[in-house]
Design a protein around this motif. Structure first.
Motif: not given
Length: 561
Positions: A8, A391, A395-398, A432-434
């Motif tokens: 990533y 992004y 999926s809201r993911k990298e 973001h989530k993190d």
């Protein structure tokens, strides 16, 4: 190829291998825009800062002019934090006003000179401007707009301010029959400067985290917004060029062809070259056909432009003094990139065309290539201190290397926010989530394993074509890349259109070939060979040139209309 740790980009940061240790751990200036300019140039006051129609102005003279204008603004009552609107093209006066306002803690608000009166009224009210500076050519509509807002003072100057004497005489003879209406209430520039007399030296210390500039988005994919930028953001963007342009030398000549009312023109093409200690050659009204003339006349070393400005670059003159020639602000196809590099090579330049990418909200600087760090069709690598993520909104993911998604940025040059528009600011910056915050550009692209960024296009410019009850996503630039291969196509743009109940594609083509029917026939044949049926243009329209926005970008909305 870099051995990936995670696969990533935002974690691996493979682009760091191209930077020195100093650039990997960048230090960004914590001072005002004016202070950074002064610190970078105080040791060589006799060097030339500006060249305006052949009249050269030293850094000593520039700082003296800034002081005088700062005192005049102070005398007229401009306070720290107050927004002064400026309606002009690139001139010595526009540069001086930018730094003079910053020196007293005020805010510059450069506005598009093509704005209609009703738009100017809205801009003046939005910024709560009490003072407006305008080029006299636009004074009539500016004064009318000022009278319908809260503006108290309009200051007008002529484009011939700071011209050499003979050039000034020639200009006045040329325009003497053109009526320029100046209201009696307008303060003429000479009278404005007199206000500086007996004013004390400016000793204001500006907070670099406070607002310094209102920059306006292009509005090609939505309503233009006022972007709030502070000194630290602008200086951080500038400092990245200091790290990146290792071949830049004091006294180099920079050709300034961009307008000041776009962030790219004011930051990358004004503040950057001056802080790199260049002599900035100002071209108030640039025509792409004149590019070769200016390069030769001014012995140019560096150029930053938009792709359309380099369309007329021709072989036949020596380009041996060109060190950097860069484009940003709009997409660049591989065909044009290769053509320009061929011309540079033929004309004895060691430079290669470099590219950049960002948005007004990031001070027009986030990603760039440079001579030995460059890949055809990429826009470069993240600049020092910046990070990038691709992004997937669903999926809201990298996404990993090579996969297309939304380009997201982290950079020191980010804006404070949109003026009086908290909702749109929140839509741009996502947590973001993190817990990390990212600027969501709305652009599509991917990152390869070497850290190079490839721009695919705007999310809003994905065209949905329909047929037989099926919808297909089409990236217009992929179609344009096929069309531009044709020997008779000079330029092109693909937009959406309708045919009955179906959504289809329209190709708008610039061609010098007289037999347009023959060109269209061969283009249809080419597209049939290289594109799936849903990505082939249904309609072809031939034009002499593509319409451009004030920022030099193709005006897609006008072509769709």
């Amino acid at each position: 190829m870099t051995e990936s740790l995670t696969g990533y980009p935002s974690i691996d940061k493979p682009w760091l291998k191209y930077y020195s240790e100093e650039a990997k751990n960048p230090k960004f200036p914590e001072c005002s825009i004016y202070e950074f300019l002064y610190e970078r140039n105080k040791e060589h006051p006799s060097d030339y800062a500006l060249n305006y129609f052949g009249k050269k102005i030293t850094y000593r003279e520039l700082f003296s002019m800034i002081d005088e204008v700062a005192k005049a603004f102070n005398a007229i009552g401009v306070k720290p934090g107050e927004v002064v609107s400026i309606v002009t093209v690139s001139t010595v006066t526009s540069v001086v006003c930018f730094y003079a306002l910053n020196k007293i803690g005020a805010v510059s608000n450069f506005l598009n000179v093509l704005s209609e009166e009703k738009d100017l009224i809205n801009y003046f009210k939005e910024a709560k401007s009490k003072v407006v500076v305008t080029l006299d050519l636009f004074a009539e509509k500016v004064v009318s707009a000022a009278n319908q807002s809260e503006v108290e003072n309009v200051i007008a100057y002529s484009i011939d301010e700071n011209m050499p004497l003979l050039t000034k005489v020639g200009y006045k003879l040329k325009v003497r029959n053109e009526k320029i209406s100046i209201d009696n209430s307008v303060i003429l520039w000479a009278n404005f400067l007199k206000m500086a007399e007996n004013q004390p030296q400016i000793k204001y210390k500006k907070n670099p985290k406070k607002l310094a500039l209102l920059a306006h988005t292009g509005g090609t994919t939505g309503i233009p917004k006022a972007v709030m930028l502070n000194d630290m953001s602008i200086n951080s963007a500038t400092q990245t060029y200091v790290y990146m342009m290792s071949n830049a030398k004091q006294k180099d000549v920079f050709l300034h062809v961009m307008v000041p009312f776009v962030a790219y023109g004011l930051i990358s093409c004004t503040h950057v070259p001056l802080c790199l200690r260049f002599c900035c050659t100002l071209i108030p009204k640039f025509e792409s056909r004149d590019i070769n003339k200016y390069i030769k006349k001014y012995s140019v070393n560096h150029i930053m432009a938009v792709p359309s400005y380099l369309m007329e670059l021709k072989s036949g003159i020596s380009l041996s003094k060109i060190k950097n020639i860069a484009v940003g602000g709009d997409g660049l196809n591989g065909e044009l990139e290769n053509n320009i590099n061929d011309i540079l090579n033929e004309c004895n330049s060691k430079a290669v065309l470099t590219k950049g990418y960002a948005m007004t909200e990031a001070c027009a600087t986030a990603v760039a290539s440079f001579k030995h760090v460059n890949k055809t069709e990429s826009v470069g690598i993240p600049l020092p201190g910046n990070n990038i993520m691709i992004y997937d909104r669903e999926s809201r993911k990298e996404l990993p290397y090579g996969e297309v998604g939304e380009i997201c940025l982290q950079c020191k040059s980010r804006m404070i926010g949109y003026l009086d528009n908290e909702e749109e600011t929140k839509n741009l910056f996502w947590i973001h989530k993190d817990g990390s915050e990212w600027l969501h550009t709305g652009d599509l692209g991917y990152v390869d394993e070497d850290g190079f960024v490839f721009l695919i296009g705007r999310m809003k410019r994905i065209i949905l074509t329909t047929g037989g009850g099926v919808a297909y996503k089409v990236f217009p630039n992929t179609v344009e890349e096929v069309l531009i291969k044709h020997q008779d196509v000079v330029n092109c743009c693909v937009v959406g259109a309708t045919e009955g109940e179906n959504q289809v594609l329209k190709a708008v083509v610039v061609s010098e070939q007289n037999e347009k029917e023959d060109v269209e026939y061969s283009l249809r044949k080419l597209c049939k060979e290289e594109l799936p049926s849903h990505a082939r243009p249904t309609f072809y329209e031939f034009v002499e040139e593509l319409p451009l926005t004030a920022a030099g970008k193709v005006d897609y909305k006008l072509l769709e209309g």
